[in-house]
Enzyme design. Structure first.
Site, mmCIF file in Angstrom:
data_model
loop_
_atom_site.group_PDB
_atom_site.id
_atom_site.type_symbol
_atom_site.label_atom_id
_atom_site.label_comp_id
_atom_site.label_asym_id
_atom_site.label_seq_id
_atom_site.Cartn_x
_atom_site.Cartn_y
_atom_site.Cartn_z
ATOM 1 N N HIS A 34 37.363 29.565 11.996
ATOM 2 C CA HIS A 34 36.872 28.333 11.807
ATOM 3 C C HIS A 34 35.998 28.365 13.192
ATOM 4 O O HIS A 34 34.684 27.870 13.093
ATOM 5 C CB HIS A 34 37.709 27.280 11.988
ATOM 6 C CG HIS A 34 38.586 27.024 10.785
ATOM 7 N ND1 HIS A 34 39.913 27.337 10.904
ATOM 8 C CD2 HIS A 34 38.420 26.832 9.623
ATOM 9 C CE1 HIS A 34 40.806 27.060 9.958
ATOM 10 N NE2 HIS A 34 39.665 26.649 8.948
ATOM 11 N N ARG A 191 46.804 29.582 5.993
ATOM 12 C CA ARG A 191 48.006 29.818 5.326
ATOM 13 C C ARG A 191 48.777 31.031 5.766
ATOM 14 O O ARG A 191 50.008 31.378 5.379
ATOM 15 C CB ARG A 191 47.632 29.775 3.599
ATOM 16 C CG ARG A 191 47.226 28.713 3.212
ATOM 17 C CD ARG A 191 47.124 28.952 1.661
ATOM 18 N NE ARG A 191 47.091 27.512 1.010
ATOM 19 C CZ ARG A 191 45.860 27.108 0.410
ATOM 20 N NH1 ARG A 191 44.834 27.672 0.846
ATOM 21 N NH2 ARG A 191 45.852 25.792 -0.022
HETATM 22 P P1 AMP Z 1 39.687 25.972 5.329
HETATM 23 O O1 AMP Z 1 40.010 25.124 6.722
HETATM 24 O O2 AMP Z 1 40.555 26.988 5.096
HETATM 25 O O3 AMP Z 1 39.274 24.977 4.124
HETATM 26 O O4 AMP Z 1 38.272 26.670 5.884
HETATM 27 C C1 AMP Z 1 37.135 25.936 6.433
HETATM 28 C C2 AMP Z 1 35.905 26.841 6.394
HETATM 29 O O5 AMP Z 1 36.302 27.885 7.312
HETATM 30 C C3 AMP Z 1 35.546 27.769 5.016
HETATM 31 O O6 AMP Z 1 34.439 27.619 5.046
HETATM 32 C C4 AMP Z 1 36.204 28.788 4.979
HETATM 33 O O7 AMP Z 1 35.565 30.035 4.470
HETATM 34 C C5 AMP Z 1 36.340 29.155 6.718
HETATM 35 N N1 AMP Z 1 37.074 30.332 6.839
HETATM 36 C C6 AMP Z 1 38.327 30.345 6.909
HETATM 37 N N2 AMP Z 1 38.883 31.347 7.251
HETATM 38 C C7 AMP Z 1 37.865 32.240 7.751
HETATM 39 C C8 AMP Z 1 37.824 33.437 8.274
HETATM 40 N N3 AMP Z 1 38.847 34.188 8.299
HETATM 41 N N4 AMP Z 1 36.495 33.940 8.590
HETATM 42 C C9 AMP Z 1 35.360 33.232 8.567
HETATM 43 N N5 AMP Z 1 35.507 32.063 7.886
HETATM 44 C C10 AMP Z 1 36.728 31.295 7.575
#
Ligand code: AMP
Length: 284
Positions: A34, A191
């Site tokens: 993030h 996760r």
């Molecule tokens: P989430 O909180 O899992 O919904 O993710 C929010 C944003 O962060 C989404 O656009 C994801 O694709 C991005 N994201 C999550 N994990 C990663 C990662 N390891 N590297 C880059 N972006 C990420």
């Protein structure tokens, strides 16, 4: 600045009249992945809003909505040190009203095209991308960002959001950022917190499978079945493979042969935690 209501956010947005605004939509439990999106947003825009919202309508009835990690205080700290201008963390009732059954009986939904959702994560998570597109369009309407930042980690999601923006003429520029990994190769994910130490080791199979497919492609193998078959040597009874696909990286169309425009994508359960990862084959 922590903001819980749409009205407050709109007021703040108004005060940023002539400034460029970037939005980083998240579900919180923030990590370096993030943070990479936030850094890119800071480089690109005058003001940066991070939304932290565990969106009920993108979870299926048997999924992990209730147990999804919620760590707003730590998220606030991280955002503060990264120079984020506002964290928008609405309650579900602020976004969807209270007393509503959260279904398309009572709510207007955004439904991305069948071609894009009838595969990969959308196949097992029916309705997931309707929930994602609906909340993202709502966030776009609330924050009215010039730029929005999404991770390649959720490749299908990024493609579907870009398609929605194009099809519905949403005045937002979508910026996609690369996957951030642990040194081990494991793609960062909120996760991962569900995994034991052993589970984390087993989870390395995902990135190993993808790296090996890329190495085989670089050695000249372009037959998709042959590339996919190389995965089996990494899989044990600890892995419950949901899908492994090699598709066009922009359109998610099937290809006759793998090429530099291909993406390999995997979803696999480890300790019953659903993990996803992907890699572009044409990338160095
Ligand atoms: P989430 O909180 O899992 O919904 O993710 C929010 C944003 O962060 C989404 O656009 C994801 O694709 C991005 N994201 C999550 N994990 C990663 C990662 N390891 N590297 C880059 N972006 C990420």
């Amino acid at each position: 600045m922590l903001i819980h209501t749409i009205e407050e956010l709109r007021e703040l947005r108004k005060s940023w009249n002539n400034l460029s605004v970037g939005l980083v939509p998240t579900m919180g439990a923030l990590h370096e992945g993030h943070l990479s999106l936030i850094k890119k947003a800071k480089e690109t825009c005058d003001k940066v809003v991070v939304s932290v919202f565990v969106n009920p309508i993108q979870f299926g009835p048997s999924e992990d909505f209730d147990k999804y990690p919620r760590t707003l205080e730590a998220d606030m700290e991280l955002c503060k040190s990264a120079g984020v201008d506002a964290v928008f963390a609405p309650a579900p009732s602020e976004m969807y009203g209270s007393g509503n059954r959260l279904s398309n009986d009572t709510l207007t939904y955004v439904c991305p095209p069948f071609f894009y959702v009838n595969k990969l994560c959308g196949k097992s998570r029916v309705g997931h991308f309707d929930g994602v597109c609906t909340v993202v369009l709502k966030l776009f309407n609330i924050v009215q960002p010039d730029f929005a930042f999404f991770g390649q980690k959720d490749a299908q999601q990024a493609i579907i959001i870009k398609k929605m923006v194009k099809d519905l003429n949403v005045p937002v520029k979508v910026v996609q950022c690369p996957i951030v990994r642990e040194e081990s190769g494991l793609a960062l994910s909120s996760r991962n917190k569900y995994l034991s130490e052993d589970g984390k080791k087993d989870a390395l199979a995902l990135s190993k499978i993808l790296n090996n497919i890329k190495a085989c492609f670089n050695r000249g193998i372009t037959d998709i079945d042959a590339l996919k078959e190389t995965a089996y040597s990494y899989l044990t009874d600890k892995h419950d493979l949901e899908y492994l696909e090699i598709l066009d990286k922009n359109t998610l169309e099937e290809q006759e042969k793998a090429g530099s425009d291909s993406i390999a994508l995997i979803a696999c359960r480890v300790e019953n935690v659903r993990l996803i990862d992907n890699t572009y084959l044409g990338e160095a």
